[in-house]
Design a protein around this motif. Structure first.
Motif, PDB file in Angstrom:
ATOM      1  N   THR A 182     -10.495   2.736   4.423  1.00  0.00           N
ATOM      2  CA  THR A 182     -11.585   3.188   3.570  1.00  0.00           C
ATOM      3  C   THR A 182     -12.398   4.339   3.708  1.00  0.00           C
ATOM      4  O   THR A 182     -13.181   4.364   4.618  1.00  0.00           O
ATOM      5  N   PHE A 187      -0.934   5.574   4.113  1.00  0.00           N
ATOM      6  CA  PHE A 187      -1.910   5.394   3.326  1.00  0.00           C
ATOM      7  C   PHE A 187      -3.111   6.031   4.074  1.00  0.00           C
ATOM      8  O   PHE A 187      -4.234   6.567   3.606  1.00  0.00           O
ATOM      9  N   ASN A 240      -4.956  -9.414   1.458  1.00  0.00           N
ATOM     10  CA  ASN A 240      -3.928  -8.858   2.062  1.00  0.00           C
ATOM     11  C   ASN A 240      -3.488  -9.949   2.956  1.00  0.00           C
ATOM     12  O   ASN A 240      -2.343  -9.802   3.568  1.00  0.00           O
ATOM     13  N   TRP A 277       0.663  -1.081   0.058  1.00  0.00           N
ATOM     14  CA  TRP A 277      -0.124  -0.123  -0.039  1.00  0.00           C
ATOM     15  C   TRP A 277       1.005   1.285  -0.066  1.00  0.00           C
ATOM     16  O   TRP A 277       0.303   2.446  -0.421  1.00  0.00           O
ATOM     17  N   SER A 282     -12.978  -2.059  -7.310  1.00  0.00           N
ATOM     18  CA  SER A 282     -11.827  -1.871  -6.146  1.00  0.00           C
ATOM     19  C   SER A 282     -12.108  -1.255  -4.970  1.00  0.00           C
ATOM     20  O   SER A 282     -11.030  -1.022  -4.014  1.00  0.00           O
ATOM     21  N   ASP A 303     -13.723  -4.054   2.995  1.00  0.00           N
ATOM     22  CA  ASP A 303     -13.708  -4.140   1.619  1.00  0.00           C
ATOM     23  C   ASP A 303     -12.321  -4.631   1.110  1.00  0.00           C
ATOM     24  O   ASP A 303     -11.487  -4.097   0.855  1.00  0.00           O
ATOM     25  N   GLU A 332      -5.662  -0.077  11.107  1.00  0.00           N
ATOM     26  CA  GLU A 332      -4.743   0.042   9.807  1.00  0.00           C
ATOM     27  C   GLU A 332      -3.224   0.104  10.329  1.00  0.00           C
ATOM     28  O   GLU A 332      -2.771   0.436  11.381  1.00  0.00           O
ATOM     29  N   ARG A 333      -2.200  -0.499   9.287  1.00  0.00           N
ATOM     30  CA  ARG A 333      -0.998  -0.684   9.712  1.00  0.00           C
ATOM     31  C   ARG A 333       0.101   0.239   9.023  1.00  0.00           C
ATOM     32  O   ARG A 333       1.202   0.246   9.284  1.00  0.00           O
ATOM     33  N   GLY A 340      -1.405  -0.842  13.358  1.00  0.00           N
ATOM     34  CA  GLY A 340      -0.708  -2.038  13.495  1.00  0.00           C
ATOM     35  C   GLY A 340      -1.375  -3.142  12.520  1.00  0.00           C
ATOM     36  O   GLY A 340      -2.358  -2.955  11.980  1.00  0.00           O
ATOM     37  N   ASP A 341      -0.787  -4.173  12.525  1.00  0.00           N
ATOM     38  CA  ASP A 341      -1.235  -5.289  11.669  1.00  0.00           C
ATOM     39  C   ASP A 341      -2.379  -5.975  12.486  1.00  0.00           C
ATOM     40  O   ASP A 341      -2.613  -6.408  13.542  1.00  0.00           O
ATOM     41  N   TRP A 342      -3.606  -6.181  11.573  1.00  0.00           N
ATOM     42  CA  TRP A 342      -5.027  -6.672  12.115  1.00  0.00           C
ATOM     43  C   TRP A 342      -4.374  -7.947  12.743  1.00  0.00           C
ATOM     44  O   TRP A 342      -5.304  -8.274  13.848  1.00  0.00           O
TER      45      TRP A 342
HETATM   46  C1  LIG Z   1      -9.035  -2.692   2.958  1.00  0.00           C
HETATM   47  S1  LIG Z   1      -7.798  -2.916   1.874  1.00  0.00           S
HETATM   48  C2  LIG Z   1      -8.396  -2.972   0.390  1.00  0.00           C
HETATM   49  C3  LIG Z   1      -8.768  -1.647  -0.150  1.00  0.00           C
HETATM   50  C4  LIG Z   1     -10.149  -1.206  -0.121  1.00  0.00           C
HETATM   51  N1  LIG Z   1     -10.643  -2.032  -1.392  1.00  0.00           N
HETATM   52  C5  LIG Z   1     -10.582   0.055   0.099  1.00  0.00           C
HETATM   53  O1  LIG Z   1     -11.456   0.484  -0.590  1.00  0.00           O
HETATM   54  O2  LIG Z   1     -10.345   0.619   0.985  1.00  0.00           O
HETATM   55  C6  LIG Z   1      -6.372  -2.101   2.063  1.00  0.00           C
HETATM   56  C7  LIG Z   1      -6.167  -1.496   3.392  1.00  0.00           C
HETATM   57  O3  LIG Z   1      -5.942  -2.321   4.360  1.00  0.00           O
HETATM   58  C8  LIG Z   1      -4.427  -1.904   4.970  1.00  0.00           C
HETATM   59  N2  LIG Z   1      -3.875  -3.291   5.259  1.00  0.00           N
HETATM   60  C9  LIG Z   1      -3.667  -4.309   4.357  1.00  0.00           C
HETATM   61  N3  LIG Z   1      -3.403  -5.323   5.087  1.00  0.00           N
HETATM   62  C10 LIG Z   1      -3.412  -4.980   6.531  1.00  0.00           C
HETATM   63  C11 LIG Z   1      -2.901  -5.746   7.659  1.00  0.00           C
HETATM   64  N4  LIG Z   1      -2.477  -6.979   7.749  1.00  0.00           N
HETATM   65  N5  LIG Z   1      -3.161  -5.148   8.824  1.00  0.00           N
HETATM   66  C12 LIG Z   1      -3.684  -3.761   8.801  1.00  0.00           C
HETATM   67  N6  LIG Z   1      -3.990  -3.085   7.942  1.00  0.00           N
HETATM   68  C13 LIG Z   1      -3.599  -3.568   6.720  1.00  0.00           C
HETATM   69  C14 LIG Z   1      -3.813  -1.253   4.014  1.00  0.00           C
HETATM   70  O4  LIG Z   1      -2.786  -0.507   4.453  1.00  0.00           O
HETATM   71  C15 LIG Z   1      -4.969  -0.392   3.338  1.00  0.00           C
HETATM   72  O5  LIG Z   1      -5.143   0.784   3.837  1.00  0.00           O
END
Ligand SMILES: C[S@@+](CC[C@H](N)C(=O)[O-])C[C@H]1O[C@@H](n2cnc3c(N)ncnc32)[C@H](O)[C@@H]1O
Length: 266
Positions: free
Chosen positions: A46, A70, A113, A4, A17, A108, A65-66, A89-91
């Motif tokens: 999002t 972004f 990921n 990201w 998307s 979403d 959010e990590r 942090g990471d989920w």
């Molecule tokens: C939600 S997903 C896909 C985007 C989605 N389609 C949207 O419209 O927001 C992407 C988001 O999740 C975050 N992300 C991805 N993997 C992650 C994780 N393991 N832990 C925390 N945040 C994560 C990314 O940094 C980004 O902000």
């Protein structure tokens, strides 16, 4: 580098998307019965979800959010600048300390990921983070049948106008729905772009390939391609499905994506 970090043009990215009007409308009707003071969570940054929750008057919105860069960029694409609780942090690390608090979690296209080997644990953490009766609304790519052949896609885009809508759809279909995924069930945008560049049969398709990084930059990776029948049993087995919606017929993800609304026992 985190995938990201490569995202520079989110303003050019279109549904599917990111959430569509129809999807947001469904979430609004569900959220209308939820206590506005209850903690609600968004997986990722999002902007559409964060604005919807604020407009609905939710006073305790958590953004999980990590990637803080972004998160900041998505903030620029919000309608409102209200206070939010950022869980950085990471989920897979943060959700464990948030047991039983959320009345609603919105997501979403998060599944790609998470590596396949971590999926069961991730969805268990999401389930445990919900309070009794809590809802999880999640949009997921659910590939069921064969992937699309590149020859079919090249023929299709050989007669389509080069504009941001079709570039978005080209990116969705070639990188997330095509035979390119059959090799490793992983989207590798750099590798796929090189193959598409090599195989483009004419200048119009080559132009679509040239512009695809505007939507899906090089240097990105997602875990997609494994068939839904091999993933479904690990997908929120302890939550009840209250609704499942397909994408609209005009979408590049039609019959390849589902919007789930799931509820935890009361
Ligand atoms: C939600 S997903 C896909 C985007 C989605 N389609 C949207 O419209 O927001 C992407 C988001 O999740 C975050 N992300 C991805 N993997 C992650 C994780 N393991 N832990 C925390 N945040 C994560 C990314 O940094 C980004 O902000």
């Amino acid at each position: 580098m985190d995938t990201w970090d490569s995202m520079q043009n989110w303003h050019l990215v279109l549904p599917p998307s990111r959430p569509s009007g129809e999807e947001l409308e469904r979430i609004r009707s569900l959220a209308s019965d939820i206590d506005r003071s209850a903690p609600v969570g968004v997986l990722g940054s999002t902007p559409e979800f964060r604005d919807l929750l604020h407009e609905f008057g939710f006073s305790n919105v958590h953004v999980l959010e990590r990637n803080m860069r972004f998160y900041e960029v998505m903030g620029e694409w919000r309608v409102y600048q209200n206070d939010e609780h950022v869980v950085s942090g990471d989920w897979r690390d943060t959700l464990g300390s948030l047991r039983g608090i959320y009345a609603l979690i919105l997501s979403d296209l998060t599944s790609g990921n998470i590596p396949y080997s971590d999926r069961a644990g991730f969805y268990d953490l999401v389930t445990e983070a919900l309070r009794p009766g809590g809802f999880f609304c999640d949009k997921v790519l659910t590939h069921t049948g064969p992937m699309l052949s590149l020859d079919y896609l090249f023929a299709k885009y050989s007669s389509l106008p080069l504009n941001i809508l079709h570039i978005n759809n080209f990116s969705c279909e070639t990188l997330f729905c095509s035979e390119l995924l059959d090799a490793e069930n992983v989207v590798d945008s750099t590798k796929f772009h090189a193959i598409l560049n090599e195989r483009a049969p004419n200048e119009r398709v080559a132009a679509f390939v040239r512009h695809t990084p505007l939507i899906t930059p090089l240097g990105c990776k997602w875990y997609y391609g494994m068939r839904w029948c091999d993933l479904e049993q690990e997908y929120c087995p302890d939550l009840a499905r209250t609704s499942v919606h397909e994408d609209v017929a005009s979408s590049p993800y039609y019959r390849r994506m589902k919007c789930f609304c799931l509820q935890k026992d009361k």
